[in-house]
Design a protein around this motif. Structure first.
Motif, PDB file in Angstrom:
ATOM      1  N   GLU A  26      -0.076  31.233  10.979  1.00 27.05           N
ATOM      2  CA  GLU A  26       0.286  30.722  12.297  1.00 27.05           C
ATOM      3  C   GLU A  26      -0.584  29.526  12.699  1.00 27.05           C
ATOM      4  N   LEU A  27      -1.115  28.833  11.700  1.00 26.01           N
ATOM      5  CA  LEU A  27      -1.895  27.625  11.916  1.00 26.01           C
ATOM      6  C   LEU A  27      -1.130  26.442  11.325  1.00 26.01           C
ATOM      7  N   ASP A  28      -1.476  25.227  11.762  1.00 23.27           N
ATOM      8  CA  ASP A  28      -0.882  24.044  11.166  1.00 23.27           C
ATOM      9  C   ASP A  28      -1.315  23.950   9.707  1.00 23.27           C
ATOM     10  N   LEU A  29      -0.475  23.327   8.886  1.00 18.55           N
ATOM     11  CA  LEU A  29      -0.769  23.183   7.465  1.00 18.55           C
ATOM     12  C   LEU A  29      -2.138  22.551   7.243  1.00 18.55           C
ATOM     13  N   ASP A  30      -2.504  21.586   8.096  1.00 20.52           N
ATOM     14  CA  ASP A  30      -3.767  20.875   7.921  1.00 20.52           C
ATOM     15  C   ASP A  30      -4.909  21.408   8.789  1.00 20.52           C
TER      16      ASP A  30
ATOM     17  N   ASN B 254      -8.546  24.523   4.942  1.00 19.52           N
ATOM     18  CA  ASN B 254      -8.947  23.545   3.926  1.00 19.52           C
ATOM     19  C   ASN B 254      -9.342  24.276   2.651  1.00 19.52           C
ATOM     20  N   GLY B 255      -8.833  23.812   1.529  1.00 25.27           N
ATOM     21  CA  GLY B 255      -9.160  24.418   0.243  1.00 25.27           C
ATOM     22  C   GLY B 255      -8.232  25.535  -0.171  1.00 25.27           C
ATOM     23  N   PHE B 256      -7.347  25.972   0.717  1.00 27.20           N
ATOM     24  CA  PHE B 256      -6.411  27.041   0.388  1.00 27.20           C
ATOM     25  C   PHE B 256      -5.108  26.481  -0.168  1.00 27.20           C
ATOM     26  N   LEU B 257      -4.571  27.154  -1.161  1.00 27.38           N
ATOM     27  CA  LEU B 257      -3.196  26.949  -1.586  1.00 27.38           C
ATOM     28  C   LEU B 257      -2.376  27.776  -0.593  1.00 27.38           C
ATOM     29  N   LYS B 258      -1.386  27.164   0.040  1.00 24.85           N
ATOM     30  CA  LYS B 258      -0.714  27.811   1.173  1.00 24.85           C
ATOM     31  C   LYS B 258       0.795  27.851   0.986  1.00 24.85           C
ATOM     32  N   VAL B 259       1.423  28.875   1.565  1.00 25.63           N
ATOM     33  CA  VAL B 259       2.877  28.981   1.617  1.00 25.63           C
ATOM     34  C   VAL B 259       3.300  29.399   3.022  1.00 25.63           C
ATOM     35  N   ALA B 260       4.561  29.194   3.317  1.00 26.25           N
ATOM     36  CA  ALA B 260       5.109  29.516   4.638  1.00 26.25           C
ATOM     37  C   ALA B 260       5.410  30.998   4.774  1.00 26.25           C
ATOM     38  N   GLY B 261       5.032  31.530   5.916  1.00 25.14           N
ATOM     39  CA  GLY B 261       5.440  32.883   6.279  1.00 25.14           C
ATOM     40  C   GLY B 261       6.503  32.802   7.353  1.00 25.14           C
TER      41      GLY B 261
ATOM     42  N   ILE C  17       5.316  28.049  11.960  1.00 26.73           N
ATOM     43  CA  ILE C  17       6.296  27.102  12.495  1.00 26.73           C
ATOM     44  C   ILE C  17       6.148  25.692  11.920  1.00 26.73           C
ATOM     45  N   ASP C  18       5.038  25.413  11.224  1.00 27.93           N
ATOM     46  CA  ASP C  18       4.844  24.099  10.616  1.00 27.93           C
ATOM     47  C   ASP C  18       5.771  23.975   9.403  1.00 27.93           C
ATOM     48  N   SER C  19       6.760  23.101   9.493  1.00 30.56           N
ATOM     49  CA  SER C  19       7.786  22.982   8.445  1.00 30.56           C
ATOM     50  C   SER C  19       7.264  22.327   7.168  1.00 30.56           C
ATOM     51  N   ARG C  20       6.041  21.868   7.173  1.00 30.02           N
ATOM     52  CA  ARG C  20       5.473  21.249   5.960  1.00 30.02           C
ATOM     53  C   ARG C  20       5.041  22.281   4.915  1.00 30.02           C
ATOM     54  N   TYR C  21       4.915  23.524   5.306  1.00 33.27           N
ATOM     55  CA  TYR C  21       4.544  24.559   4.333  1.00 33.27           C
ATOM     56  C   TYR C  21       5.639  24.729   3.290  1.00 33.27           C
ATOM     57  N   PRO C  22       5.273  24.825   2.000  1.00 37.53           N
ATOM     58  CA  PRO C  22       6.276  25.166   0.990  1.00 37.53           C
ATOM     59  C   PRO C  22       6.569  26.669   1.042  1.00 37.53           C
ATOM     60  N   ASN C  23       7.753  27.075   0.599  1.00 38.97           N
ATOM     61  CA  ASN C  23       8.082  28.506   0.562  1.00 38.97           C
ATOM     62  C   ASN C  23       7.424  29.226  -0.606  1.00 38.97           C
ATOM     63  N   GLU C  24       7.104  28.479  -1.656  1.00 41.56           N
ATOM     64  CA  GLU C  24       6.515  29.091  -2.843  1.00 41.56           C
ATOM     65  C   GLU C  24       5.678  28.056  -3.582  1.00 41.56           C
ATOM     66  N   GLN C  25       4.736  28.562  -4.379  1.00 43.26           N
ATOM     67  CA  GLN C  25       3.938  27.707  -5.255  1.00 43.26           C
ATOM     68  C   GLN C  25       3.706  28.468  -6.552  1.00 43.26           C
ATOM     69  N   THR C  26       3.553  27.722  -7.647  1.00 42.82           N
ATOM     70  CA  THR C  26       3.343  28.355  -8.957  1.00 42.82           C
ATOM     71  C   THR C  26       2.191  27.681  -9.705  1.00 42.82           C
ATOM     72  N   PRO C  27       0.980  27.870  -9.246  1.00 37.60           N
ATOM     73  CA  PRO C  27      -0.157  27.268  -9.936  1.00 37.60           C
ATOM     74  C   PRO C  27      -0.527  28.031 -11.207  1.00 37.60           C
ATOM     75  N   VAL C  28      -1.107  27.326 -12.156  1.00 37.21           N
ATOM     76  CA  VAL C  28      -1.695  27.962 -13.333  1.00 37.21           C
ATOM     77  C   VAL C  28      -3.198  27.983 -13.085  1.00 37.21           C
ATOM     78  N   ILE C  29      -3.765  29.179 -13.122  1.00 38.72           N
ATOM     79  CA  ILE C  29      -5.189  29.367 -12.827  1.00 38.72           C
ATOM     80  C   ILE C  29      -5.794  30.204 -13.947  1.00 38.72           C
ATOM     81  N   GLY C  30      -6.819  29.700 -14.577  1.00 38.55           N
ATOM     82  CA  GLY C  30      -7.501  30.458 -15.630  1.00 38.55           C
ATOM     83  C   GLY C  30      -6.573  30.938 -16.725  1.00 38.55           C
ATOM     84  N   GLY C  31      -5.561  30.142 -17.047  1.00 33.60           N
ATOM     85  CA  GLY C  31      -4.627  30.481 -18.113  1.00 33.60           C
ATOM     86  C   GLY C  31      -3.489  31.404 -17.702  1.00 33.60           C
TER      87      GLY C  31
END
Length: 169
Positions: free
Chosen positions: A36-40, A45-52, A56-70
């Protein structure tokens, strides 16, 4: 050793996010939505973020698929995948993304479980937990995919031992 900090459903909290962020060293920090915070917002800061569903900030993506530690992670809130009913849709979507680790929120129920080669992690909620009194977040650590540990902590940093989950993918 790789380490990921996972939080979700903070619903407007800011000082608590800062406290958690400052308490742990992590390679990646993930917020699974409903901040419930603005994307920025500086707290995120430093978080990979998605929309819940409450963001209400429409800039949030619905999903992310990072590769972390293999390992490939699928990060989403879960409301679009009907996670309050079952994990099937979430599992199929993660499989489409070739993800072994699925991080989601929405239910506010902390837990980790492995199903058919996929590790599902819900860190719970640091504001409004369900099924437990503790307000929780999770830390996943691994050196290899056959030795993964998911530990849950209260907002104050105390480990919730009975929720610790070990997995091998």
């Amino acid at each position: 050793m790789s380490r990921v900090l996972i939080i979700s459903d903070s619903h407007g909290l800011t000082a608590e996010i800062e406290g958690i962020k400052n308490r742990h060293q992590a390679d990646v920090m993930i917020h699974c939505g409903d901040s419930e915070l603005d994307l920025d917002a500086t707290e995120l800061n430093g978080f990979l973020k998605v929309a819940g569903n409450c963001d209400i900030d429409s800039r949030y993506p619905n999903e992310q698929t990072p590769v972390i530690g293999g390992l490939t992670f699928y990060v989403t809130h879960g409301h679009l995948d009907n996670v309050k009913s079952n994990l099937s849709t979430l599992s199929y979507r993660a499989a489409e993304k070739d993800a072994q680790i699925i991080c989601y929120g929405h239910t506010h129920i902390a837990g980790a479980e492995q199903i058919d080669g996929q590790l599902f992690i819900n860190p719970g909620s640091i504001r409004l937990p369900r099924n437990r009194v503790e307000k929780t977040y999770a830390i996943m650590e691994w050196e290899s995919s056959d030795n993964i540990i998911v530990a849950f902590h209260t907002v104050s940093g105390k480990k919730v031992e009975e929720l610790t989950y070990r997995a091998s993918l």
